[in-house]
Design a protein around this motif. Structure first.
Motif, PDB file in Angstrom:
ATOM      1  N   SER A  46       0.806  -1.222   0.000  1.00  0.00           N
ATOM      2  CA  SER A  46       0.000   0.000   0.000  1.00  0.00           C
ATOM      3  C   SER A  46       0.838   1.272   0.000  1.00  0.00           C
ATOM      4  O   SER A  46       0.379   2.332  -0.430  1.00  0.00           O
ATOM      5  CB  SER A  46      -0.926   0.008   1.219  1.00  0.00           C
ATOM      6  N   ASP A  47       2.099   1.190   0.460  1.00  0.00           N
ATOM      7  CA  ASP A  47       2.932   2.390   0.543  1.00  0.00           C
ATOM      8  C   ASP A  47       3.597   2.747  -0.777  1.00  0.00           C
ATOM      9  O   ASP A  47       4.113   3.855  -0.919  1.00  0.00           O
ATOM     10  CB  ASP A  47       4.021   2.197   1.607  1.00  0.00           C
ATOM     11  N   GLN A  48       3.618   1.827  -1.715  1.00  0.00           N
ATOM     12  CA  GLN A  48       4.317   2.084  -2.987  1.00  0.00           C
ATOM     13  C   GLN A  48       3.458   1.623  -4.159  1.00  0.00           C
ATOM     14  O   GLN A  48       3.789   0.677  -4.864  1.00  0.00           O
ATOM     15  CB  GLN A  48       5.677   1.376  -2.999  1.00  0.00           C
ATOM     16  N   ARG A  49       2.360   2.295  -4.368  1.00  0.00           N
ATOM     17  CA  ARG A  49       1.433   1.920  -5.434  1.00  0.00           C
ATOM     18  C   ARG A  49       1.594   2.763  -6.690  1.00  0.00           C
ATOM     19  O   ARG A  49       1.081   2.382  -7.754  1.00  0.00           O
ATOM     20  CB  ARG A  49      -0.006   2.005  -4.934  1.00  0.00           C
ATOM     21  N   ALA A  50       2.277   3.898  -6.577  1.00  0.00           N
ATOM     22  CA  ALA A  50       2.355   4.802  -7.724  1.00  0.00           C
ATOM     23  C   ALA A  50       3.104   4.162  -8.885  1.00  0.00           C
ATOM     24  O   ALA A  50       2.628   4.184 -10.035  1.00  0.00           O
ATOM     25  CB  ALA A  50       3.033   6.105  -7.305  1.00  0.00           C
ATOM     26  N   TRP A  51       4.288   3.563  -8.607  1.00  0.00           N
ATOM     27  CA  TRP A  51       5.106   3.028  -9.681  1.00  0.00           C
ATOM     28  C   TRP A  51       4.433   1.863 -10.407  1.00  0.00           C
ATOM     29  O   TRP A  51       4.312   1.892 -11.639  1.00  0.00           O
ATOM     30  CB  TRP A  51       6.474   2.638  -9.141  1.00  0.00           C
ATOM     31  N   PRO A  52       3.948   0.820  -9.706  1.00  0.00           N
ATOM     32  CA  PRO A  52       3.256  -0.241 -10.455  1.00  0.00           C
ATOM     33  C   PRO A  52       1.984   0.257 -11.129  1.00  0.00           C
ATOM     34  O   PRO A  52       1.617  -0.233 -12.200  1.00  0.00           O
ATOM     35  CB  PRO A  52       2.953  -1.294  -9.384  1.00  0.00           C
ATOM     36  N   GLY A  53       1.327   1.267 -10.520  1.00  0.00           N
ATOM     37  CA  GLY A  53       0.135   1.826 -11.146  1.00  0.00           C
ATOM     38  C   GLY A  53       0.425   2.475 -12.476  1.00  0.00           C
ATOM     39  O   GLY A  53      -0.408   2.460 -13.390  1.00  0.00           O
ATOM     40  N   VAL A  54       1.626   3.036 -12.623  1.00  0.00           N
ATOM     41  CA  VAL A  54       2.041   3.633 -13.896  1.00  0.00           C
ATOM     42  C   VAL A  54       2.434   2.548 -14.898  1.00  0.00           C
ATOM     43  O   VAL A  54       2.139   2.645 -16.099  1.00  0.00           O
ATOM     44  CB  VAL A  54       3.220   4.602 -13.662  1.00  0.00           C
ATOM     45  N   ALA A  55       3.098   1.499 -14.421  1.00  0.00           N
ATOM     46  CA  ALA A  55       3.616   0.463 -15.314  1.00  0.00           C
ATOM     47  C   ALA A  55       2.521  -0.447 -15.861  1.00  0.00           C
ATOM     48  O   ALA A  55       2.610  -0.915 -17.007  1.00  0.00           O
ATOM     49  CB  ALA A  55       4.654  -0.376 -14.569  1.00  0.00           C
ATOM     50  N   ILE A  56       1.491  -0.710 -15.063  1.00  0.00           N
ATOM     51  CA  ILE A  56       0.485  -1.697 -15.448  1.00  0.00           C
ATOM     52  C   ILE A  56      -0.205  -1.363 -16.773  1.00  0.00           C
ATOM     53  O   ILE A  56      -0.361  -2.253 -17.626  1.00  0.00           O
ATOM     54  CB  ILE A  56      -0.539  -1.898 -14.309  1.00  0.00           C
ATOM     55  N   PRO A  57      -0.667  -0.130 -17.025  1.00  0.00           N
ATOM     56  CA  PRO A  57      -1.319   0.130 -18.321  1.00  0.00           C
ATOM     57  C   PRO A  57      -0.434  -0.202 -19.522  1.00  0.00           C
ATOM     58  O   PRO A  57      -0.906  -0.792 -20.505  1.00  0.00           O
ATOM     59  CB  PRO A  57      -1.628   1.633 -18.252  1.00  0.00           C
ATOM     60  N   ALA A  58       0.843   0.164 -19.447  1.00  0.00           N
ATOM     61  CA  ALA A  58       1.750  -0.150 -20.561  1.00  0.00           C
ATOM     62  C   ALA A  58       1.910  -1.652 -20.731  1.00  0.00           C
ATOM     63  O   ALA A  58       1.924  -2.177 -21.860  1.00  0.00           O
ATOM     64  CB  ALA A  58       3.112   0.496 -20.328  1.00  0.00           C
ATOM     65  N   LEU A  59       2.007  -2.375 -19.616  1.00  0.00           N
ATOM     66  CA  LEU A  59       2.155  -3.830 -19.689  1.00  0.00           C
ATOM     67  C   LEU A  59       0.899  -4.487 -20.252  1.00  0.00           C
ATOM     68  O   LEU A  59       0.989  -5.436 -21.047  1.00  0.00           O
ATOM     69  CB  LEU A  59       2.452  -4.379 -18.286  1.00  0.00           C
ATOM     70  N   VAL A  60      -0.273  -3.993 -19.862  1.00  0.00           N
ATOM     71  CA  VAL A  60      -1.533  -4.550 -20.376  1.00  0.00           C
ATOM     72  C   VAL A  60      -1.632  -4.346 -21.880  1.00  0.00           C
ATOM     73  O   VAL A  60      -1.980  -5.266 -22.639  1.00  0.00           O
ATOM     74  CB  VAL A  60      -2.743  -3.915 -19.656  1.00  0.00           C
ATOM     75  N   VAL A  61      -1.319  -3.131 -22.339  1.00  0.00           N
ATOM     76  CA  VAL A  61      -1.390  -2.848 -23.779  1.00  0.00           C
ATOM     77  C   VAL A  61      -0.391  -3.705 -24.538  1.00  0.00           C
ATOM     78  O   VAL A  61      -0.716  -4.290 -25.586  1.00  0.00           O
ATOM     79  CB  VAL A  61      -1.146  -1.351 -24.043  1.00  0.00           C
ATOM     80  N   ALA A  62       0.825  -3.806 -24.017  1.00  0.00           N
ATOM     81  CA  ALA A  62       1.843  -4.612 -24.693  1.00  0.00           C
ATOM     82  C   ALA A  62       1.410  -6.065 -24.796  1.00  0.00           C
ATOM     83  O   ALA A  62       1.579  -6.704 -25.844  1.00  0.00           O
ATOM     84  CB  ALA A  62       3.178  -4.510 -23.944  1.00  0.00           C
ATOM     85  N   LEU A  63       0.860  -6.598 -23.712  1.00  0.00           N
ATOM     86  CA  LEU A  63       0.407  -7.985 -23.741  1.00  0.00           C
ATOM     87  C   LEU A  63      -0.736  -8.156 -24.738  1.00  0.00           C
ATOM     88  O   LEU A  63      -0.783  -9.141 -25.497  1.00  0.00           O
ATOM     89  CB  LEU A  63      -0.045  -8.412 -22.344  1.00  0.00           C
ATOM     90  N   ALA A  64      -1.653  -7.201 -24.754  1.00  0.00           N
ATOM     91  CA  ALA A  64      -2.809  -7.302 -25.651  1.00  0.00           C
ATOM     92  C   ALA A  64      -2.388  -7.319 -27.116  1.00  0.00           C
ATOM     93  O   ALA A  64      -2.894  -8.118 -27.914  1.00  0.00           O
ATOM     94  CB  ALA A  64      -3.769  -6.145 -25.391  1.00  0.00           C
ATOM     95  N   VAL A  65      -1.438  -6.453 -27.494  1.00  0.00           N
ATOM     96  CA  VAL A  65      -1.095  -6.345 -28.917  1.00  0.00           C
ATOM     97  C   VAL A  65      -0.266  -7.526 -29.412  1.00  0.00           C
ATOM     98  O   VAL A  65      -0.095  -7.679 -30.629  1.00  0.00           O
ATOM     99  CB  VAL A  65      -0.356  -5.015 -29.218  1.00  0.00           C
TER     100      VAL A  65
END
Length: 394
Positions: free
Chosen positions: A167-186
């Motif tokens: 809970s103390d470090q959610r900003a960084w994975p929150g930024v990375a997840i959208p890019a990872l989801v899009v990359a996986l999808a394409v």
């Protein structure tokens, strides 16, 4: 050079090795080799005694049976050449020793950072360079889209775990997840879709079962926002007339026949492709495949039923201990990343032989060992090293 400096240098190369699996195998292996040499320099003079995780023992048994299967292979020489991949199993003791304590969390952050950067490469390939069809899929800088989608899947699971359980470090994975989801999808790679989807559901359930109400919402958003090509690819999973689905069903039947003919030691490492033509079904989709696109079936056909039993024991012990650590701590987020990676590997591995992919295997073994590295370091700092059969050098 002091032991402390050697250890820091080795840890840096280990982190680089894990991260570079998302970009190119050769530099990842070079960093792995340097880290291994430094680790071997540290171990003989190391006074710390670290207990290896319980999953190591069935994994070691699996490695030993793999060697036996090469001895009894239909072509022992070719099978023994393939055994070089077993060297990658050193990732477990190396990670345990070099990524202990705070370094475990740092290593996970490095992996997510490399993953986010690798994801951006796929986004550029798909949106700018025309990598947007089944015949031309994004691969990042790796050699194959299956490999690329597999490692991106692992990092996505790690990032989701970090978001849910730290809970103390959610900003960084929150930024990375959208890019990872899009990359996986394409990548249009269905086994990775399934692996990531199942892993996210499991992680949500472990964090708080009430979060499962978000699953249909997330699925609806995905299908609403995804381009037609991605939606069609996802729905094709249940299409029995789909050529690749028929191919996988045929390979399962062929694998059963291979196991029936060679139950104890299989046909030998790297030999499935060699005997593939002998087991073809009527009207085969393909007359050759190097492996059976299914981890349990590939292991049984290639290395025998005892090897499969040892591999299942490895997974069972690993999952048990990771779930315990998620519930009781310490390092719950890191344990959740290891569990998410394992669930994804298992689900995707029903449709792709990901456990035999070097990039995937290096990253996966690092992720599943990090929770034990963090826990062992904490335990070692809190109490003297025990002298006994369970305390071994790592």
């Amino acid at each position: 050079m002091t032991t402390a400096r050697l250890e820091r240098l080795a840890a840096g190369f280990l982190m680089a090795s894990a991260g570079l699996t998302l970009f190119k195998l050769l530099p990842a292996q070079v960093c792995f080799g340097i880290a291994a040499l430094l680790w071997l320099r540290i171990v003989p003079t190391d006074r710390r005694r670290l207990a290896l995780p319980p999953f190591v023992w069935p994994l070691a048994g699996y490695a030993i049976w793999t060697i036996l299967s090469a001895v009894f292979s239909i072509d022992p020489r070719a099978s023994f050449i393939d055994l070089k991949q077993l060297v990658l199993f050193l990732m477990v003791p190396m990670t345990l020793r070099l990524a202990g304590g705070d370094r475990a969390a740092t290593t996970l952050s490095v992996i997510i950072a490399f993953g986010a950067a690798a994801a951006l490469v796929a986004v550029v390939q798909s949106q700018v360079l025309g990598f947007d069809s089944l015949a031309n899929r994004p691969t990042g800088f790796l050699s194959h889209y299956m490999t690329y989608s597999g490692v991106i899947m692992l990092v996505l699971c790690a990032a989701v775990a970090r978001l849910l359980f730290h809970s103390d470090q959610r900003a960084w994975p929150g930024v990375a997840i959208p890019a990872l989801v899009v990359a996986l999808a394409v990548t249009l790679t269905r086994n990775a879709y399934i692996g990531a989807g199942v892993a996210v559901v499991v992680l949500l359930a472990l964090r708080n079962p009430k979060l499962l109400v978000a699953v249909p919402v997330l699925a609806a958003l995905f299908f609403a926002l995804a381009p037609d090509s991605i939606r069609a690819r996802a729905f094709s999973v249940v299409d029995l007339e789909d050529e690749s689905n028929r191919d996988r069903l045929q390979m399962l039947a062929m694998g059963v026949d291979m196991v029936r003919d060679n139950p104890a030691f299989g046909v030998g490492p790297e030999m499935v492709g060699r005997v593939y033509g002998q087991y073809l079904r009527p009207d085969p989709v393909h007359t050759y495949n190097p492996h059976l696109h299914n981890v349990p079936m590939q292991i049984a056909a290639e290395r025998g039923l005892p090897a499969l039993a040892l591999w299942v024991a490895f997974v069972g012990v690993l999952v048990r201990d990771l779930v315990r650590q998620i519930r009781r701590g310490p390092a719950r987020a890191i344990a959740a990343a290891g569990l998410g990676a394992t669930v994804a590997m298992l689900a995707a591995g029903l449709f792709e032989y990901n456990f035999g992919d070097s990039e995937f295997l290096m990253l996966y073994l690092c992720l599943i060992t990090l929770p034990f590295a963090a826990r062992t370091s904490i335990a070692t700092a809190q109490q003297p090293a025990r002298q006994g059969p369970s305390a071994v050098e790592a």
